[in-house]
Structure formats: C-alpha cells, structure tokens
Design an enzyme around this catalytic site. Sequence first.
Site, PDB file in Angstrom:
ATOM      1  N   LEU A 191      42.392 -70.040 -18.454  1.00 45.53           N
ATOM      2  CA  LEU A 191      42.605 -71.313 -17.763  1.00 45.53           C
ATOM      3  C   LEU A 191      41.623 -71.522 -16.629  1.00 45.53           C
ATOM      4  O   LEU A 191      41.344 -72.652 -16.239  1.00 45.53           O
ATOM      5  CB  LEU A 191      44.035 -71.378 -17.204  1.00 45.53           C
ATOM      6  CG  LEU A 191      45.162 -71.316 -18.229  1.00 45.53           C
ATOM      7  CD1 LEU A 191      46.508 -71.359 -17.528  1.00 45.53           C
ATOM      8  CD2 LEU A 191      45.051 -72.441 -19.234  1.00 45.53           C
ATOM      9  N   GLY A 192      41.108 -70.426 -16.070  1.00 44.83           N
ATOM     10  CA  GLY A 192      40.187 -70.554 -14.958  1.00 44.83           C
ATOM     11  C   GLY A 192      39.707 -69.189 -14.522  1.00 44.83           C
ATOM     12  O   GLY A 192      40.201 -68.157 -14.981  1.00 44.83           O
ATOM     13  N   GLY A 250      37.834 -67.045 -10.973  1.00 46.52           N
ATOM     14  CA  GLY A 250      37.425 -67.053  -9.586  1.00 46.52           C
ATOM     15  C   GLY A 250      36.565 -65.843  -9.297  1.00 46.52           C
ATOM     16  O   GLY A 250      36.206 -65.074 -10.190  1.00 46.52           O
ATOM     17  N   PHE A 285      37.168 -63.019  -8.060  1.00 46.90           N
ATOM     18  CA  PHE A 285      37.704 -61.685  -8.250  1.00 46.90           C
ATOM     19  C   PHE A 285      38.585 -61.569  -9.480  1.00 46.90           C
ATOM     20  O   PHE A 285      39.206 -60.541  -9.681  1.00 46.90           O
ATOM     21  CB  PHE A 285      38.502 -61.263  -7.013  1.00 46.90           C
ATOM     22  CG  PHE A 285      37.711 -61.325  -5.748  1.00 46.90           C
ATOM     23  CD1 PHE A 285      36.705 -60.427  -5.514  1.00 46.90           C
ATOM     24  CD2 PHE A 285      37.960 -62.309  -4.807  1.00 46.90           C
ATOM     25  CE1 PHE A 285      35.970 -60.475  -4.348  1.00 46.90           C
ATOM     26  CE2 PHE A 285      37.228 -62.372  -3.646  1.00 46.90           C
ATOM     27  CZ  PHE A 285      36.219 -61.455  -3.411  1.00 46.90           C
ATOM     28  N   VAL A 325      42.468 -66.301 -14.811  1.00 44.14           N
ATOM     29  CA  VAL A 325      43.835 -66.732 -15.076  1.00 44.14           C
ATOM     30  C   VAL A 325      43.918 -67.124 -16.538  1.00 44.14           C
ATOM     31  O   VAL A 325      43.066 -67.861 -17.045  1.00 44.14           O
ATOM     32  CB  VAL A 325      44.252 -67.906 -14.174  1.00 44.14           C
ATOM     33  CG1 VAL A 325      45.666 -68.354 -14.504  1.00 44.14           C
ATOM     34  CG2 VAL A 325      44.166 -67.489 -12.712  1.00 44.14           C
ATOM     35  N   LYS A 358      47.770 -64.335 -13.717  1.00 42.12           N
ATOM     36  CA  LYS A 358      46.667 -64.216 -12.770  1.00 42.12           C
ATOM     37  C   LYS A 358      46.260 -62.753 -12.702  1.00 42.12           C
ATOM     38  O   LYS A 358      47.071 -61.886 -12.376  1.00 42.12           O
ATOM     39  CB  LYS A 358      47.129 -64.729 -11.408  1.00 42.12           C
ATOM     40  CG  LYS A 358      46.073 -64.733 -10.321  1.00 42.12           C
ATOM     41  CD  LYS A 358      46.673 -65.391  -9.070  1.00 42.12           C
ATOM     42  CE  LYS A 358      45.683 -65.440  -7.932  1.00 42.12           C
ATOM     43  NZ  LYS A 358      46.253 -66.120  -6.753  1.00 42.12           N
ATOM     44  N   ASP A 383      46.010 -73.134   3.935  1.00 40.61           N
ATOM     45  CA  ASP A 383      44.981 -73.698   3.058  1.00 40.61           C
ATOM     46  C   ASP A 383      45.553 -74.853   2.234  1.00 40.61           C
ATOM     47  O   ASP A 383      45.380 -74.924   1.017  1.00 40.61           O
ATOM     48  CB  ASP A 383      44.403 -72.622   2.140  1.00 40.61           C
ATOM     49  CG  ASP A 383      43.057 -73.036   1.540  1.00 40.61           C
ATOM     50  OD1 ASP A 383      42.381 -73.899   2.134  1.00 40.61           O
ATOM     51  OD2 ASP A 383      42.689 -72.504   0.479  1.00 40.61           O
TER      52      ASP A 383
END
Length: 742
Positions: free
Chosen positions: A61-62, A64, A66, A69, A84, A175
């Site tokens: 799904l994605g 980053g 590090f 997901v 994740k 955030d």
Amino acid sequence: MVRDTLAHTHLHMRLRSRIVPDWVGSRWSPDIFPGAPAFAAGIDREQVAAALPGYDLGRELGAGGFGQVFEGWHRGLQRHVAVKVLYTRGHGAQIDDLVREARLLARLDHPHIIRVYDYVHAQAGDLHLIVMELMAGGPLSRRQQTMTQRAACAVGLAVAGALAYAHSQGVLHRDIKPDNMLFDAVGLLKVADFGIAKLLSGVSGGRNTVIGTPLFMPPEQLVGGSLSPATDLYALGVVLQLLLTGGSAVEATLSPSPGPRPDSDHTGLLPRALADPLRDVIQHALEADPAARPPTAHAFGLALATAAASAFGPGWLTQSAVPVRLEDDIRAAAEPHAGSAAPVPPAPLPPPRRDTPVAARRGDALGAGRHARPRARLALPRRRILAAGLFAVAGAVPAGYLLAAALTKDPGGGVADPLGVLPQRHTDWILSLRFSPDGMILASGSKDGTVRLWDMTDPAAPRSIGGPLPGRSPGVTSVAFSPDGNTLASANWDGTLQLWDITDRASPQSLGAPLPAHAILANSVVFLDRGQTLASAGRQETRLWNITDGAAPEPIGPPILGDTDWPRLVVVDRPRMLLARVGENRTIRIWDVSNAASPHERTRLVSGHAGAVHCVAFTQDLRLMATGGKDATLRLWNTVDLARPEMIGKPVTGHHNTIWSVLFSPDDRIVATASYDGTMGIWNVEDPEHPRLEGMVPSGQEGWLMSLACSLDRAAPVLASGSQDGTIRLWRLTGTGSDQRS
C-alpha cells in the site's frame, strides 16, 4: 490581537508552504533530502507472511524511509487490515518509535483514532510489525481541494474529538495534517500516525526536538519550545484553513523569522463567503500565543459546532456527507433543533455543486497507481490507498531545500450528486432495494424484518408511504416489483415468500399468508413471464411459482437443484426469458425458463473469481455480462455465445472489499457496483476491453453497502444505496442512465 494573529498566520502559510508540501511525509527521497534513509528494499514478503500465519498478505500500500505497509486479510475474522513493517537493521531509534506507536494506539480507544489490532516482532529478518485498521478511504489530503465548507467543519469536529480524547489520556499528537487523517471504508475519518506522539508529561516545561511537518507547526514547535494541547489545535486550525481555501498555497518571499511581521496581511486567506462565526473560531486556534488559543480541544469542538450550526442551519451535519461520532454536548450544539428523542430527518441537499466531496477525479491510467477517470464527472478527490500511519519525519527540514506545494485542483464536474438520506431509517441492514418500473416508488427490505415503500416523485424530497407493509419476518433478504408495478414480493430469512397488492400504494394489502418456499432461507426473488411467474432462491435450490392467483401460489415443476449458498437471482426477459444464479461456490448458472415447466440450463460457468460470486448483471442485448464477488473485482464477459462466455480483459479493480451488487445503465454504457468497503464504483464500459473508472463514490453511510438500485429514467436516473447502518442514500446520476438488474 486579531490583526497580529492574521499577520503571523499569513507569514507561516507562506514560509511553510515553500518549505515542504504535506504529501512529502508519505515517501521521502534521499535524492531530494541528503541524509534521508533509502527505502526499505530489504523486506522479505515471505518472512512477513511467516510472522503472521493467520493472515493472507496482499499488495503493498505504501513505503517509507524505514519500512513498508501491506494490505492483509485475517482469515479467521474475515477482516481486511494494514500491516506496517519496519526494516530494523541500523534503525534502533525508529524501533522505539514503532513500539511506542503500537502501545499508544492500543490504549487509545476512540472512534476517530485508528485502531491497532496486533504487534509482532519476528526474529527471522528482525522485523517489527503493527497490524492496524485498513483505511480504505485514503487520506484527507486527497480530498482537501474539493471539500465543501460543511464537510470541512465535520472533519474539524471529528479531529477535535480525537484530540480531546488523546489529550485526556496524556498524549500529544504533534503532527496533525491531512496526510495523517484517513478515511475508513465507510467514510469515517480517523487520526493516524502516532509515531512521533509524546506523553504530555514529557513535553511541558522544557525545550523539545523539532519534529513534525513545518507547514502545520505553531511558533513554539518550530523553535523547539514547550508544547501543549494548544500545539495540536494550531495544526488543526491550519488544516481547516487549507480545506476552506481549497488547499491553495500562499506565495511570498521567505522570512528567516517565524514571528509576526507588521506588513503581512491575512485578509485573503479565508474565503470572503465564510461566515464570521467560523472565521472567528479558526482564527482563535491560530493565535501565535498558545495561551490565547482555545483551552482544550473539546472547547474548540464546541465552538466549531456552534459556529457551523449558525452558519449552515439545521441538517448541515448530515448534508456534509462526513459521518462523525460526537460527545452529547457537541452534537447538541451542532444540531440545536435535533432534540433527544429521535434523529431529525435530514434536510434536502442544495443543488449539486462542483465541489461536492463524493465523487472521483480524473487521474492516470487504470492500474498505474491511481484509477483512470477520463470522463471527469465525479467531484471526488483522487482515491489512492496510502499507508495508515507511515513514519513521520524527525527534525526540521533545512530552509534551503525548497519544494513547491502541489495543491492544484483537478478539473471536472460530477456524475453522482447526493440528494440526501431518506427521512426514516430501518433499524438493521438494508439487504434489498428496488425501484418500481415507473420509478415513482422505491421499496426497501431490511434485516429488521420489514418492507417499506417510498414516494420518489420528487427524489430531492422523498417521503415514506405509511409505515412498514403488513406482516413481519425474521429478516427480509430481497424485494421485487411485478412488471406492471402492482405487486410486490419479498423473500425472507425464514424461507418464506410474501406477496402484496400495492395497486393502492397508500394502503398495501397482503396477498395471503407467507408462502413456505424454502426450508431454511429464501435469499432472492424475481418476477418472470410478465408477472405471472415468480422465481425464488433457497440455499440449495431455485423454485418457480405460478402466482396467477397471488393468494395461493402453486409450484411449477420440481425444484431446480443448485449448489450455492447465499444465492442471488437475476432475470432477463428479452430477447428470451433467462434466469441466472450466483453464490458461494464461484459458479454462474443460467437457465432458459421460457417454458417454466421445463427449464433448460444454458450455462454453467466457473467464474474465475477468487471466492464467492455475489452479483451478476446483463446488458439488454445479452452481449455483455458483469460479475462481482468476494475478491473485490469486477469482471466483464462476452456473452454473445451464451453457452461459452469469455472473460474480457483483466479483472477490474478499484474496490477493497466484497462487491455485493452490480447493475448496468439503461443504455448499457455504465456499470455501477456497491461494495462492503462503503463505496460505489462507476465504470464506463463502452469499450469493455478497456473499462474506464469514472469514480469511486464514498457513500457516507456506516458499514457495508448491502444493496444498490437505480430508476429507469434515462434522462436523470436516481441511484439508491442501502447500508448496514439501516440508512438509504439517494444520488442523481448526471450524464448517464442506469438500470436495475441485480
């Protein structure tokens, strides 16, 4: 004081929009930001799958800096999840962040905060995994440019509620931004990414490392000062400002100082049409001095609810199409005329507008990350599933690395404009919806055991025709109108069928006692042969009934043995009488029932779906068939030779959970689907080898979409969606027709 606040906010909008756009946090590039970690290319899918033996691991799904997901499916609970995964070698500090996030989320139990289901440390590969809710609706950042003011305020109330709860538990988010606000499959917004959250006991009275997203940081956070709940409220104020301005970045020269500047002017940031009470509430959250902001997130929510009610009037919360869970006092402020005895029927929605947040936008080619929307009729932002809670960035971005904010609007109008929610609701799932042949009546059948009729003469102001029809069952699974519209049939949970004479629609009459048609469950019912014959589906058989005398139906021949649980029937009466049945075992069976006493099986097709087939529809000329099922795919079939259907192209994707209903438009150009993910899919199939996704339309209803129906009006068809929450929502399809075939 107000002038100083506006000047300060204007400066920060200019400074931060030049520093970093809000989409950067989802995928850092080491080429743009020196020192940013490379993507986690070393994650082994097989090791992840081995660490979660109870799950099926799906697509990525994605990603980053590090980790990654993935989509997952819990086989035992039959639930979609997001997994994740952190690739840990050399990232000990980030491991601590992940573990803290898992523990924080596990203790935060709020409807507008993403839920965590499990945390696993896999020794093989040294992988750390959080299993979380799958937020199938994507991030707010993909919708922010097309939000109405009502929808923006509803989002503000949802996030304020989440923050009030988190703060009460001693947790700051730090955030808050659109990328960290995601929608689940039914359109419920939830705050995600608590990876940099911090306990309040650790942030008061001291300086702190500058982490977060600069665009949404208040002055005290930018300079590493003391943080408080007011820090999160400032960020929420910036989010609301972006929603209300369409997400436009403010262009200006950078200033090295985060403080107010006397020559700055904030006049144009909020729309001139914004009501003064709303303007005041947002400006209060954007005060430069934390002590001057609202004292709590709850107080901010209460002020926002009061201001929105004043600005938009009764029914605004329903009209927003953004479901929210509110504390009693905030809901009372948002709906001051609602009272406490029962929900207030929603007011009809105003005329459709181009920025209605329920349509999908033009995008890239289908399958290339975003779905194709070449006919940009829907006003919904692009839908792309991003990771729930991808890792936030630690440390401020040096001002030398400048990026232009990608906040431009997509062009296009709408094909699914909301008309509103029917004024009364069932108390349980809406399992079936049907329009009468003339489109003037909508019938609904519910798990609550009742059937209701709705006057659709004016779809913008529908009304209930009396109460539930006479008689009651343990649950209504299917309803159908006779071709002349004078008889209504229902199939019921207890295996019975019920017929009503609705010639006088204000006073429907039962035609005899319920007919014991099937031993356990009657799951579907349709009319055949100009209304003289009824077909019903049980768990293991299909039966035909002569209903010339509606008070005493008689079986026609022996049952047609089937082999599919939870069957669905579809009838096609031109150019010949055909009956199709689908269900749990992935097969599609089609009979020629022109001679009801001697049905002839024309087709027994293994669909190719990875799981049950729950719905089927045909074009009027029988040249094209559409199927949908548990695997969340739509499949198109060439049925020119009905004995040997051939699948056209690849399975069509877009939904993220079971497709339960499918229908064609009267001109056979459009296929519409309803899914357990809470969305309706609209596809143009003029070229069935290359179907074009017009849009994924979030229904704004809670729970699965269980039923879909459409009037036969080619000029301005009305679509009805029924949900697990007992509500029925109406939509006007523009630029296309729709027909009801499933």
